[in-house]
Design a protein around this motif. Structure first.
Motif, mmCIF file in Angstrom:
data_model
loop_
_atom_site.group_PDB
_atom_site.id
_atom_site.type_symbol
_atom_site.label_atom_id
_atom_site.label_comp_id
_atom_site.label_asym_id
_atom_site.label_seq_id
_atom_site.Cartn_x
_atom_site.Cartn_y
_atom_site.Cartn_z
ATOM 1 N N GLY A 204 18.388 -17.424 5.540
ATOM 2 C CA GLY A 204 17.469 -18.461 5.996
ATOM 3 C C GLY A 204 16.469 -18.002 7.042
ATOM 4 N N ASP A 205 16.642 -16.814 7.616
ATOM 5 C CA ASP A 205 15.668 -16.281 8.561
ATOM 6 C C ASP A 205 14.382 -15.954 7.812
ATOM 7 O OD1 ASP A 205 17.788 -16.401 10.341
ATOM 8 O OD2 ASP A 205 17.949 -14.232 10.632
ATOM 9 N N LYS A 206 13.248 -15.997 8.529
ATOM 10 C CA LYS A 206 11.973 -15.709 7.875
ATOM 11 C C LYS A 206 11.018 -15.022 8.851
ATOM 12 C CE LYS A 206 9.845 -18.585 5.024
ATOM 13 N NZ LYS A 206 9.082 -19.735 4.508
ATOM 14 N N TYR A 207 10.346 -13.961 8.353
ATOM 15 C CA TYR A 207 9.286 -13.294 9.096
ATOM 16 C C TYR A 207 7.992 -13.468 8.319
ATOM 17 C CZ TYR A 207 6.202 -9.697 10.907
ATOM 18 O OH TYR A 207 5.116 -9.041 11.430
ATOM 19 N N VAL A 208 6.943 -13.890 9.026
ATOM 20 C CA VAL A 208 5.614 -14.028 8.439
ATOM 21 C C VAL A 208 4.654 -13.262 9.328
ATOM 22 C CG1 VAL A 208 3.771 -15.625 7.785
ATOM 23 C CG2 VAL A 208 6.161 -16.334 7.577
ATOM 24 N N GLY A 209 3.966 -12.277 8.750
ATOM 25 C CA GLY A 209 3.024 -11.532 9.564
ATOM 26 C C GLY A 209 2.628 -10.204 8.968
ATOM 27 N N GLU A 210 2.352 -9.260 9.860
ATOM 28 C CA GLU A 210 1.853 -7.954 9.469
ATOM 29 C C GLU A 210 2.987 -6.956 9.252
ATOM 30 O OE1 GLU A 210 -2.207 -7.090 11.557
ATOM 31 O OE2 GLU A 210 -0.885 -8.059 13.010
ATOM 32 N N PHE A 211 2.778 -6.105 8.255
ATOM 33 C CA PHE A 211 3.716 -5.024 7.936
ATOM 34 C C PHE A 211 2.965 -3.704 7.957
ATOM 35 C CE2 PHE A 211 5.779 -8.666 6.179
ATOM 36 C CZ PHE A 211 7.136 -8.395 6.195
ATOM 37 N N ARG A 212 3.644 -2.643 8.395
ATOM 38 C CA ARG A 212 3.151 -1.267 8.287
ATOM 39 C C ARG A 212 4.339 -0.392 7.952
ATOM 40 N NH1 ARG A 212 0.516 -2.399 13.307
ATOM 41 N NH2 ARG A 212 -1.577 -3.095 12.857
ATOM 42 N N GLY A 213 4.181 0.436 6.963
ATOM 43 C CA GLY A 213 5.256 1.352 6.602
ATOM 44 C C GLY A 213 6.549 0.657 6.221
ATOM 45 N N GLY A 214 6.456 -0.567 5.716
ATOM 46 C CA GLY A 214 7.641 -1.313 5.315
ATOM 47 C C GLY A 214 8.295 -2.106 6.437
ATOM 48 N N ARG B 185 0.871 -1.174 0.000
ATOM 49 C CA ARG B 185 0.000 0.000 0.000
ATOM 50 C C ARG B 185 0.902 1.216 0.000
ATOM 51 N NH1 ARG B 185 -2.761 -3.535 3.251
ATOM 52 N NH2 ARG B 185 -4.824 -4.097 2.500
ATOM 53 N N ASP B 186 0.543 2.188 -0.777
ATOM 54 C CA ASP B 186 1.316 3.441 -0.851
ATOM 55 C C ASP B 186 2.794 3.193 -1.136
ATOM 56 O OD1 ASP B 186 -0.989 4.960 -0.331
ATOM 57 O OD2 ASP B 186 -0.749 4.655 1.833
ATOM 58 N N GLY B 187 3.109 2.203 -1.948
ATOM 59 C CA GLY B 187 4.472 1.934 -2.364
ATOM 60 C C GLY B 187 5.335 1.220 -1.332
ATOM 61 N N GLU B 188 4.753 0.801 -0.200
ATOM 62 C CA GLU B 188 5.524 0.132 0.858
ATOM 63 C C GLU B 188 4.880 -1.206 1.212
ATOM 64 O OE1 GLU B 188 5.454 3.129 3.986
ATOM 65 O OE2 GLU B 188 7.523 3.617 3.480
ATOM 66 N N ARG B 189 5.664 -2.040 1.901
ATOM 67 C CA ARG B 189 5.124 -3.289 2.426
ATOM 68 C C ARG B 189 4.108 -2.919 3.510
ATOM 69 N NH1 ARG B 189 10.677 -4.050 2.027
ATOM 70 N NH2 ARG B 189 10.940 -3.581 4.232
ATOM 71 N N ASN B 190 2.856 -3.232 3.275
ATOM 72 C CA ASN B 190 1.771 -2.949 4.217
ATOM 73 C C ASN B 190 0.736 -4.046 4.099
ATOM 74 O OD1 ASN B 190 1.817 -0.340 5.773
ATOM 75 N ND2 ASN B 190 2.345 0.434 3.749
ATOM 76 N N GLY B 191 0.321 -4.589 5.243
ATOM 77 C CA GLY B 191 -0.637 -5.690 5.260
ATOM 78 C C GLY B 191 0.076 -6.979 5.584
#
Length: 167
Positions: free
Chosen positions: A58-68, A43-49
């Protein structure tokens, strides 16, 4: 253990395939020169949602983003076998969370700015347990330390050590 599912789809339309185009209210994939990869909502050019960020190491994040940033509920799993599930704010553990370590240790409690802060329980792989106050990632304040043998100390702690009054 992970309560946040892997992001595989979205109700948003697909983002433009040309990564140089502005991404807004869409779902897409971006692979960085470093080998890191993001799959998720923009959204708005950034990782959002909702999204998944997989690091080249090999690290991994799964979840919510706001403002990148990681912001909201999410799960961070490291290539070393550690996992955190809980609240994030601006890429840091912030709020309630659970950390499970490759060593077998586990922490459930409050975080602030990436550190254990507030009330929490730390369970050691050997069966010992601390329940009480944390500040800056250490036992600080009132708490109960129960040894693997079942004996316990109830009292004050400072910097992970008995301090002040206690029995």
């Amino acid at each position: 253990f992970s309560a946040v599912p892997m992001v595989a789809a979205s109700n948003l339309p697909e983002c433009p395939s040309d990564e140089t185009l502005y991404r807004d209210n869409c779902f897409g994939t971006y692979t960085f020169a470093s080998g890191d990869k993001y799959v998720g909502e923009y959204r708005d050019g950034e990782r959002n949602g909702q999204g998944t960020f997989t690091f080249a190491n090999g690290d991994k994040y799964v979840g919510e983003f706001r403002g990148g940033n990681y912001d909201g509920k999410g799960t961070l799993t490291t290539s070393h076998g550690n996992e955190y599930f809980g609240d994030f704010r601006e890429n840091k553990f912030n709020g309630q969370g659970t950390s499970t370590f490759a060593s077998g240790d586990k922490y459930v409690g409050e975080y602030r700015d990436g550190n254990r802060n507030g009330q929490g329980t730390f369970i050691f792989a050997n069966g010992a347990k601390y329940v009480g106050d944390f500040r800056e990632d250490k036992f600080n304040g009132q708490g109960t330390y129960t040894f693997a043998s079942g004996d316990n100390y109830v009292g004050e702690f400072r910097d992970d050590k008995y301090n002040g009054l206690g029995t």
